[in-house]
Design a protein around this motif. Structure first.
Motif, PDB file in Angstrom:
ATOM      1  N   ASP A 232     -14.153 -84.219  24.119  1.00 31.34           N
ATOM      2  CA  ASP A 232     -13.605 -82.867  24.139  1.00 31.34           C
ATOM      3  C   ASP A 232     -14.727 -81.875  24.414  1.00 31.34           C
ATOM      4  N   LEU A 233     -14.424 -80.856  25.229  1.00 34.62           N
ATOM      5  CA  LEU A 233     -15.331 -79.736  25.445  1.00 34.62           C
ATOM      6  C   LEU A 233     -14.926 -78.639  24.468  1.00 34.62           C
ATOM      7  N   LEU A 234     -15.876 -78.166  23.662  1.00 30.37           N
ATOM      8  CA  LEU A 234     -15.565 -77.256  22.564  1.00 30.37           C
ATOM      9  C   LEU A 234     -16.372 -75.969  22.634  1.00 30.37           C
ATOM     10  N   ARG A 235     -15.767 -74.899  22.108  1.00 29.20           N
ATOM     11  CA  ARG A 235     -16.508 -73.688  21.772  1.00 29.20           C
ATOM     12  C   ARG A 235     -16.626 -73.656  20.251  1.00 29.20           C
ATOM     13  N   ALA A 236     -17.841 -73.527  19.763  1.00 27.57           N
ATOM     14  CA  ALA A 236     -18.089 -73.496  18.325  1.00 27.57           C
ATOM     15  C   ALA A 236     -18.543 -72.103  17.923  1.00 27.57           C
ATOM     16  N   HIS A 237     -17.927 -71.579  16.887  1.00 35.13           N
ATOM     17  CA  HIS A 237     -18.215 -70.236  16.408  1.00 35.13           C
ATOM     18  C   HIS A 237     -18.750 -70.354  14.977  1.00 35.13           C
ATOM     19  N   LEU A 238     -20.014 -69.976  14.796  1.00 33.74           N
ATOM     20  CA  LEU A 238     -20.645 -70.073  13.481  1.00 33.74           C
ATOM     21  C   LEU A 238     -20.290 -68.872  12.613  1.00 33.74           C
ATOM     22  N   HIS A 239     -19.908 -69.153  11.360  1.00 29.77           N
ATOM     23  CA  HIS A 239     -19.738 -68.097  10.357  1.00 29.77           C
ATOM     24  C   HIS A 239     -20.869 -68.137   9.341  1.00 29.77           C
ATOM     25  N   SER A 240     -21.742 -69.104   9.461  1.00 31.04           N
ATOM     26  CA  SER A 240     -22.919 -69.236   8.607  1.00 31.04           C
ATOM     27  C   SER A 240     -23.961 -69.952   9.450  1.00 31.04           C
ATOM     28  N   GLY A 241     -25.163 -70.049   8.956  1.00 36.25           N
ATOM     29  CA  GLY A 241     -26.230 -70.605   9.780  1.00 36.25           C
ATOM     30  C   GLY A 241     -27.004 -71.695   9.081  1.00 36.25           C
ATOM     31  N   ARG A 242     -26.313 -72.713   8.610  1.00 36.75           N
ATOM     32  CA  ARG A 242     -26.996 -73.801   7.914  1.00 36.75           C
ATOM     33  C   ARG A 242     -27.674 -74.733   8.912  1.00 36.75           C
ATOM     34  N   THR A 243     -28.704 -75.402   8.461  1.00 35.87           N
ATOM     35  CA  THR A 243     -29.423 -76.359   9.303  1.00 35.87           C
ATOM     36  C   THR A 243     -28.463 -77.434   9.814  1.00 35.87           C
ATOM     37  N   HIS A 244     -28.462 -77.661  11.123  1.00 41.41           N
ATOM     38  CA  HIS A 244     -27.646 -78.699  11.773  1.00 41.41           C
ATOM     39  C   HIS A 244     -26.146 -78.498  11.543  1.00 41.41           C
ATOM     40  N   GLN A 245     -25.709 -77.269  11.303  1.00 47.82           N
ATOM     41  CA  GLN A 245     -24.336 -77.034  10.859  1.00 47.82           C
ATOM     42  C   GLN A 245     -23.283 -77.605  11.797  1.00 47.82           C
ATOM     43  N   ILE A 246     -23.338 -77.268  13.082  1.00 44.65           N
ATOM     44  CA  ILE A 246     -22.316 -77.744  14.014  1.00 44.65           C
ATOM     45  C   ILE A 246     -22.323 -79.260  14.090  1.00 44.65           C
ATOM     46  N   ARG A 247     -23.504 -79.836  14.144  1.00 42.94           N
ATOM     47  CA  ARG A 247     -23.630 -81.289  14.259  1.00 42.94           C
ATOM     48  C   ARG A 247     -23.069 -81.993  13.025  1.00 42.94           C
ATOM     49  N   VAL A 248     -23.373 -81.475  11.844  1.00 37.20           N
ATOM     50  CA  VAL A 248     -22.876 -82.076  10.602  1.00 37.20           C
ATOM     51  C   VAL A 248     -21.361 -81.913  10.498  1.00 37.20           C
ATOM     52  N   HIS A 249     -20.849 -80.732  10.817  1.00 40.04           N
ATOM     53  CA  HIS A 249     -19.414 -80.493  10.694  1.00 40.04           C
ATOM     54  C   HIS A 249     -18.612 -81.367  11.658  1.00 40.04           C
ATOM     55  N   LEU A 250     -19.073 -81.504  12.893  1.00 35.25           N
ATOM     56  CA  LEU A 250     -18.336 -82.365  13.823  1.00 35.25           C
ATOM     57  C   LEU A 250     -18.421 -83.833  13.403  1.00 35.25           C
ATOM     58  N   SER A 251     -19.575 -84.261  12.938  1.00 34.28           N
ATOM     59  CA  SER A 251     -19.704 -85.639  12.467  1.00 34.28           C
ATOM     60  C   SER A 251     -18.786 -85.897  11.273  1.00 34.28           C
ATOM     61  N   SER A 252     -18.614 -84.881  10.424  1.00 36.94           N
ATOM     62  CA  SER A 252     -17.809 -85.058   9.204  1.00 36.94           C
ATOM     63  C   SER A 252     -16.333 -85.270   9.510  1.00 36.94           C
ATOM     64  N   VAL A 253     -15.867 -84.826  10.689  1.00 31.93           N
ATOM     65  CA  VAL A 253     -14.464 -85.041  11.064  1.00 31.93           C
ATOM     66  C   VAL A 253     -14.330 -86.200  12.047  1.00 31.93           C
ATOM     67  N   GLY A 254     -15.399 -86.962  12.202  1.00 33.13           N
ATOM     68  CA  GLY A 254     -15.341 -88.173  13.020  1.00 33.13           C
ATOM     69  C   GLY A 254     -15.545 -87.971  14.499  1.00 33.13           C
ATOM     70  N   HIS A 255     -16.083 -86.807  14.891  1.00 34.14           N
ATOM     71  CA  HIS A 255     -16.277 -86.519  16.313  1.00 34.14           C
ATOM     72  C   HIS A 255     -17.667 -85.935  16.541  1.00 34.14           C
ATOM     73  N   PRO A 256     -18.706 -86.739  16.418  1.00 31.29           N
ATOM     74  CA  PRO A 256     -20.075 -86.219  16.541  1.00 31.29           C
ATOM     75  C   PRO A 256     -20.374 -85.701  17.935  1.00 31.29           C
ATOM     76  N   VAL A 257     -21.348 -84.811  18.005  1.00 27.12           N
ATOM     77  CA  VAL A 257     -21.826 -84.295  19.283  1.00 27.12           C
ATOM     78  C   VAL A 257     -22.391 -85.458  20.099  1.00 27.12           C
ATOM     79  N   ILE A 258     -22.014 -85.549  21.367  1.00 22.77           N
ATOM     80  CA  ILE A 258     -22.522 -86.657  22.169  1.00 22.77           C
ATOM     81  C   ILE A 258     -24.037 -86.503  22.345  1.00 22.77           C
ATOM     82  N   GLY A 259     -24.725 -87.628  22.273  1.00 24.31           N
ATOM     83  CA  GLY A 259     -26.172 -87.636  22.372  1.00 24.31           C
ATOM     84  C   GLY A 259     -26.889 -87.365  21.071  1.00 24.31           C
ATOM     85  N   ASP A 260     -26.147 -87.127  19.984  1.00 23.82           N
ATOM     86  CA  ASP A 260     -26.767 -86.792  18.700  1.00 23.82           C
ATOM     87  C   ASP A 260     -27.101 -88.071  17.937  1.00 23.82           C
TER      88      ASP A 260
END
Length: 346
Positions: A232-260
């Motif tokens: 899937d091609l996604l637009r990600a909108h941050l509401h906070s700025g935690r370390t590795h946030q997008i990568r961790v959140h996508l991995s947590s729902v079973g869809h990690p960033v490709i190449g990560d």
């Protein structure tokens, strides 16, 4: 267990304390590491050097904690090291006497740290000879926020302490809009999802971040722009700025960033046509109010060459490899926000 922290001292050290509760029986080095966000080796070194006291007395790293033990930890400041100005080319997309915005390439570390004392963005900024805000310290001169080493895209740098304060306050108040483009493995359950899960150091591996219920609040909105065969091609909108946030959140729902490689998306690199040590995550859109004039600054960073080529392969649309900004093709910049940027709240 209850805990408190005195934060960073002026010298760069810090102190924290906690009282053992339900963790009675755990090794002291594990407790010190967990609540100080340290590696187990770092915790053991602090204990061996007398920087950890249990009820006012020194103990071994193997000490088994008891209920109501009062533990205090003094983390000394790191040894001083001069940050060297280096002549490293940068892609500056906006600049005035108050701030600048850099389009950071993948592979560049943002600030010096053990193992990366040179070649960083800060080294390059100092090499330009321009004034930089001093509030964050020399090793983070001017930085308002950060990007991961292998994430490319837009990053704000303040030239004055006044601008740094205003921009940092705006960032904390969610008045700076940061949108990233990401490609994840598999397909989300819907065209728009929100992941609202706290993030902290992974208690099993201090080099990683993880969903930890005692961690810091973190929320990311994801919108699917396109669905291809395997991604899937996604637009990600941050509401906070935690370390590795997008990568961790996508991995947590079973869809990690490709190449990560860190969070489970590293397989299939050849299929994704990605170079080594590169994940598909790019800070493509940045909007904020100028800290002095109040005017809206709206900046966009087209996909770099390596990600354009990857997207062309994954989408089976070879023409995208030569497109000036493939994100336009998929409506990345189309949102419900006012076209004149009258509201920058997130």
């Amino acid at each position: 267990m209850s805990s408190s922290s005195a934060g960073a001292a002026a010298s760069g050290g810090r102190r924290y304390a906690f009282t053992v509760g339900g963790e009675a029986g755990e090794r002291l080095d594990l407790l010190v590491a967990r609540y100080g966000e340290l590696s187990r080796t770092q915790a053991a070194t602090l204990i061996a050097n007398g920087h950890v006291l249990v009820n006012g007395a020194r103990q071994r790293a193997s000490y088994r904690s008891e209920s109501s033990d009062a533990v205090t930890v003094e983390v000394p400041p790191p040894p001083g090291r001069d940050i060297v100005a280096e002549q490293i080319p940068l892609d500056i997309v906006y600049e005035d006497e108050h701030l600048l915005v850099v389009d950071k390439p993948a592979g560049m570390v943002v600030h010096p740290a053990p193992g990366n004392w040179s070649g960083t963005l800060v080294n390059a900024l100092l090499g330009r000879g321009e004034p930089l805000a001093e509030g964050g310290g020399e090793d983070r001169a001017g930085l308002v926020h950060r990007l991961d080493k292998d994430t490319s895209g837009l990053l704000v740098v303040a030239k004055t302490d006044a601008s740094h304060r205003v921009l940092s306050t705006a960032l904390a108040a969610r008045q700076v809009t940061r949108r990233y483009v990401a490609v994840c493995w598999g397909h989300l359950n819907g065209d728009a999802i929100t992941v609202d899960q706290p993030i902290a150091r992974d208690p099993r591996d201090r080099t990683r971040m993880a969903i930890v219920q005692t961690g810091k609040v973190a929320r990311t909105d994801f919108v699917r722009l396109a669905r291809f065969d395997s991604v899937d091609l996604l637009r990600a909108h941050l509401h906070s700025g935690r370390t590795h946030q997008i990568r961790v959140h996508l991995s947590s729902v079973g869809h990690p960033v490709i190449g990560d490689d860190t969070y489970g998306g590293g397989g299939g690199r050849k299929l994704a046509a990605l170079p080594p040590r590169r994940h598909f995550l790019h800070a493509a859109w940045l909007r904020f109010r100028h800290p002095v004039s109040g005017a809206v600054v709206d900046l966009r960073s087209p996909l770099p060459t390596d990600l354009r080529q990857s997207l062309a392969v994954l989408s089976a649309m070879p023409e995208l490899a030569e497109h000036q900004d493939p994100l336009d093709v998929f409506g990345f910049y189309h949102t419900d926000e006012p076209a004149n940027g009258a509201s920058l709240s997130e």
